[in-house]
Design an enzyme around this catalytic site. Sequence first.
Site, PDB file in Angstrom:
ATOM      1  N   CYS A 137       0.886  -1.182   0.000  1.00 33.78           N
ATOM      2  CA  CYS A 137       0.000   0.000   0.000  1.00 33.78           C
ATOM      3  C   CYS A 137       0.909   1.212   0.000  1.00 33.78           C
ATOM      4  O   CYS A 137       1.106   1.852   1.032  1.00 33.78           O
ATOM      5  CB  CYS A 137      -0.891   0.010   1.241  1.00 33.78           C
ATOM      6  SG  CYS A 137      -1.673  -1.576   1.592  1.00 33.78           S
ATOM      7  N   CYS A 169      -0.942   3.818  11.018  1.00 36.62           N
ATOM      8  CA  CYS A 169      -0.706   5.093  11.709  1.00 36.62           C
ATOM      9  C   CYS A 169      -1.850   5.351  12.688  1.00 36.62           C
ATOM     10  O   CYS A 169      -2.403   6.441  12.770  1.00 36.62           O
ATOM     11  CB  CYS A 169      -0.520   6.249  10.729  1.00 36.62           C
ATOM     12  SG  CYS A 169      -1.859   6.408   9.543  1.00 36.62           S
ATOM     13  N   GLY A 211       6.521   7.535   0.520  1.00 31.44           N
ATOM     14  CA  GLY A 211       7.591   7.866   1.465  1.00 31.44           C
ATOM     15  C   GLY A 211       8.366   6.650   1.944  1.00 31.44           C
ATOM     16  O   GLY A 211       9.599   6.679   2.056  1.00 31.44           O
ATOM     17  N   ASP A 238      -4.999  -3.462  -7.448  1.00 30.81           N
ATOM     18  CA  ASP A 238      -5.458  -3.779  -6.105  1.00 30.81           C
ATOM     19  C   ASP A 238      -4.490  -4.809  -5.540  1.00 30.81           C
ATOM     20  O   ASP A 238      -4.291  -5.875  -6.127  1.00 30.81           O
ATOM     21  CB  ASP A 238      -6.881  -4.359  -6.182  1.00 30.81           C
ATOM     22  CG  ASP A 238      -7.439  -4.691  -4.816  1.00 30.81           C
ATOM     23  OD1 ASP A 238      -6.648  -4.951  -3.879  1.00 30.81           O
ATOM     24  OD2 ASP A 238      -8.678  -4.710  -4.679  1.00 30.81           O
TER      25      ASP A 238
END
Length: 437
Positions: A266, A385, A271, A317
């Site tokens: 993903c 996160c 980053g 996907d």
Amino acid sequence: RVKDLYTGVRGTAVKILDRIERTDSYLEKLLDHELKNSDLSGQDKALLYELVHGVVRWMGRLDWILAGFYKGQFSKAIPVLKNALRVALYQIMFLDKIPDYAIVNEAVDFVKKLQGQKPADITNAVLRNIIRSKNGLRYPDPAENLVSYLAAYYSHPTWLAKRWVDRYGREAVETLMAANNERPTLTLRINGLKVDRQEFEGLLQSVNLRYTPGIYNDHFYRLQILTNIQNWQYFAEGYFAIQDESTGMPCLLLDVKPGMRVLDMCAAPGGKSAYIADLMSNTGEVVSLDKFESRVKMMQANLDRLGVSIVKFVTTDALEYEDDLFDRVLVDAPCSGLGTLSKKPDIKWKRDLLDIKKLNPIQEDLLNKAAEMVKVGGAVVYSTCTIEPEENYEVVKKFLSEHENFRLDDASAYVDKTIVDGNGCIQSLPHRDKMDG
């Protein structure tokens, strides 16, 4: 033409706040659009950013105060009036450049122009009454109802206040919520493919940018002042990326070596892929997946700027992706984002308990898919996160119970032990580690 009425910084702020409330749009997107397409001066743009972020960050406290002074039900007031009052009250309580009376006059004129005399009179009365009581504002009594107090005073939704106080206790929760309400720090990751630390520190000093090295990872630097860093020539030349120190953690756990094949399932906005390529000295292969073409294009531009050449982008996907097996697989799973509230304050108002549960199936599916894509003897890293256990250790625990050929590798072998929890996993917390959770 209604559009013309929303002029100036405060009008634009109200317009954006109306849209955040009415639609599913995210704060950053709306604000970016407005900043790009407005003819506001640099100073006004900075104020617009401050007002919109500030109101959203403190909306719980602002609404608590406004509800106490508004005759009738504040929550039922028309959006334009609510947001004009919030913007004015935010300035009264948190900004000190403009005197209170000027803030009130401006809010009254604005509401009058849009809604007429009666709502303007309400605005005037409410704000003046608040200013008169400014030093004696009352919040819920923590001794009677701790959750209501935390929600109102620290401006977090009640369901989250309840969850966190049960988990962390009062003292830690207050520090966590206060950290979420701070203006975010700016963190850079130095790009080792283009510059070394000594040279980079010299460049920061040459333009008087005060910095401190990352706490747990010296590839990261925190800047003490929020600057328009993207305009600096070295950003365009790819010497660094703007990235929170927490995003480097999963990459360190991957323990990559030059020449490996790594899958980032993903990957957008890229980053982590870029940092992985840096850790691999740009040799080997990183395959970065995202299902949206637009996000893949954005990743490509980011990684080109950074001089990363070993990443292969695939628009697909992740669950349908087929390829030879990889040495390492990263699952940076979609999550509620509740570890990033300092940067994205609107998330706390947009999420509820159901969202946490709703994401579980996709998190589990991605981890199961990762298990199919990794070589024997390889490693999978799962990261989010968010700080919610259901999206973190619970997912891993369930996975391990269903995959006997996998074991949990203790994170303290790869990173500073202080951020490793009792399960042997990294758990960063905004108030303790000064980075996203």
